[in-house]
Design an enzyme around this catalytic site. Structure first.
Site, PDB file in Angstrom:
ATOM      1  N   LYS A   1      44.715  46.286  46.578  1.00 40.04           N
ATOM      2  CA  LYS A   1      43.251  46.289  46.373  1.00 40.04           C
ATOM      3  C   LYS A   1      42.663  47.620  46.822  1.00 40.04           C
ATOM      4  CE  LYS A   1      43.018  41.303  46.854  1.00 40.04           C
ATOM      5  NZ  LYS A   1      42.821  40.158  47.737  1.00 40.04           N
TER       6      LYS A   1
ATOM      7  N   GLN B   1      40.716  38.340  53.450  1.00 39.17           N
ATOM      8  CA  GLN B   1      42.007  38.060  52.813  1.00 39.17           C
ATOM      9  C   GLN B   1      42.543  36.717  53.314  1.00 39.17           C
ATOM     10  OE1 GLN B   1      43.605  39.890  50.362  1.00 39.17           O
ATOM     11  NE2 GLN B   1      45.044  38.204  50.295  1.00 39.17           N
TER      12      GLN B   1
ATOM     13  N   ASP C   1      34.540  37.989  46.548  1.00 37.20           N
ATOM     14  CA  ASP C   1      35.534  37.083  45.958  1.00 37.20           C
ATOM     15  C   ASP C   1      34.907  35.928  45.195  1.00 37.20           C
ATOM     16  OD1 ASP C   1      38.171  37.711  46.190  1.00 37.20           O
ATOM     17  OD2 ASP C   1      38.350  37.010  48.261  1.00 37.20           O
TER      18      ASP C   1
END
Ligand code: NAP
Length: 285
Positions: free
Chosen positions: A53, A97, A120
């Site tokens: 990422k 994460q 997200d």
């Protein structure tokens, strides 16, 4: 008939090019898109995902900082960091994460993130807006799946779509997105009585079970579109999806490979969410 293999890498590249263009426009206005990543512990897969990422963000002109915290970090410290990032006007997207170590309450911490900065699309506020059909940051993998279908010109409206899996990350939101595009959606899970009976009816079959090759050719209708979300590591170290790719590709009209199908789209959609947030809340620097 052999299926057309959907090239997720190429489509993700196209999305990243769009993001780069948007990031440049923002920079010209004095706004530098910025993604903050919180990584707790030393799970090897999470380390790799975060590195990917970071690299992908850098390539499209999104700044990133990864806050690496030890596996035994006290919950209070994670909360303080989230509050700090929520308040920081330079930070546009925040990503935690997953999975988090067991002592940390995953859902509560996700809910602490300012919903406007939820890169997200996992915050209940944004998932609620998705449920209501309101514009919002969409979860990356489901949004990436819809983009794959659109790029291939696959009609969704009126189709029978079957989703195998009901997680909050993939199964449920992809079902909602398909429904919002007027598919008739069936969601299957481990208590589904006869999985094959459902999958065989699917015009569009999305498999997100996390079980190697759980869907074989006998479970797929001739000409179906098959999207394989699963990523499974086999004992020999190789990766495989949830679909028996070699057998199913002879029956489907379209199929995604693993790797190189849905995976690259997830990261691309995260970058897209980050520039969209920067557009909405960006501060000139
Ligand atoms: P998850 O939270 O473990 O959910 C799996 C779902 O599949 C559950 O709802 C489970 O049912 C259902 N399921 C499992 N085995 C089944 C079976 N034999 N028959 C019918 N349903 C079954 O997993 P997830 O987070 O959604 O991820 C799914 C897969 O996608 C994993 O392999 C993951 O690594 C991969 N993934 C890939 C990406 C990407 O970017 N490519 C992104 C996210 C996830 P129950 O609810 O009844 O337990």
């Amino acid at each position: 008939m052999s299926a057309k293999i959907i090239d997720g890498k190429a489509i993700a590249k196209k999305v990243r090019a769009e993001v780069r263009e948007e990031a440049e426009k923002l920079k010209a206005q004095g706004i530098k898109p910025y993604l903050a990543v919180i990584l707790v512990g030393d799970d090897p897969a999470s380390q790799v995902y975060v590195r990917n990422k970071e690299k992908a963000a850098e390539k499209v002109g999104i700044l990133t900082t990864t806050y690496r915290l030890p596996a035994d970090v006290p919950e209070g410290e994670v909360r303080d960091l989230i509050h700090k990032l929520n308040e920081d006007p330079k930070v546009h997207g925040i990503l935690i994460q997953l999975p988090l170590p067991r002592h940390l309450p995953e859902r509560e911490l996700l809910e602490l993130v300012d919903p406007r900065k939820d890169a997200d699309g996992f915050h209940p506020y944004n998932l609620g807006r998705l449920l209501m059909g309101a514009p919002t940051q969409l979860p990356c993998t489901p949004n990436g799946i819809i983009r794959l279908l659109d790029e291939e010109g696959i009609e969704i409206k009126g189709k029978d779509a079957v989703v195998v899996g009901r997680s909050v990350i993939v199964g449920k939101p992809v079902g909602l997105l398909l429904l919002s595009r007027h598919a008739t959606v069936t969601t299957c899970h481990t208590r589904t009585r006869d999985l094959a009976e459902h999958t065989r009816r699917a015009d569009i079959l999305i498999v997100a079970a996390g079980r190697p090759r759980v869907v074989g050719a006998d479970m797929v209708k001739e000409g179906a579109v098959v999207i394989d979300v699963g990523v499974n590591r086999l004992e020999d170290g190789s990766l495989c999806g949830d679909v028996d790719f070699e057998a199913v590709k002879e029956k489907a009209s379209y199929i995604t490979p693993v790797p190189g199908g849905v995976g690259p789209m997830t990261v691309a959609m995260l970058l897209k969410n980050t520039v969209e947030i920067a557009k909405k809340i960006g501060k000139r620097s």
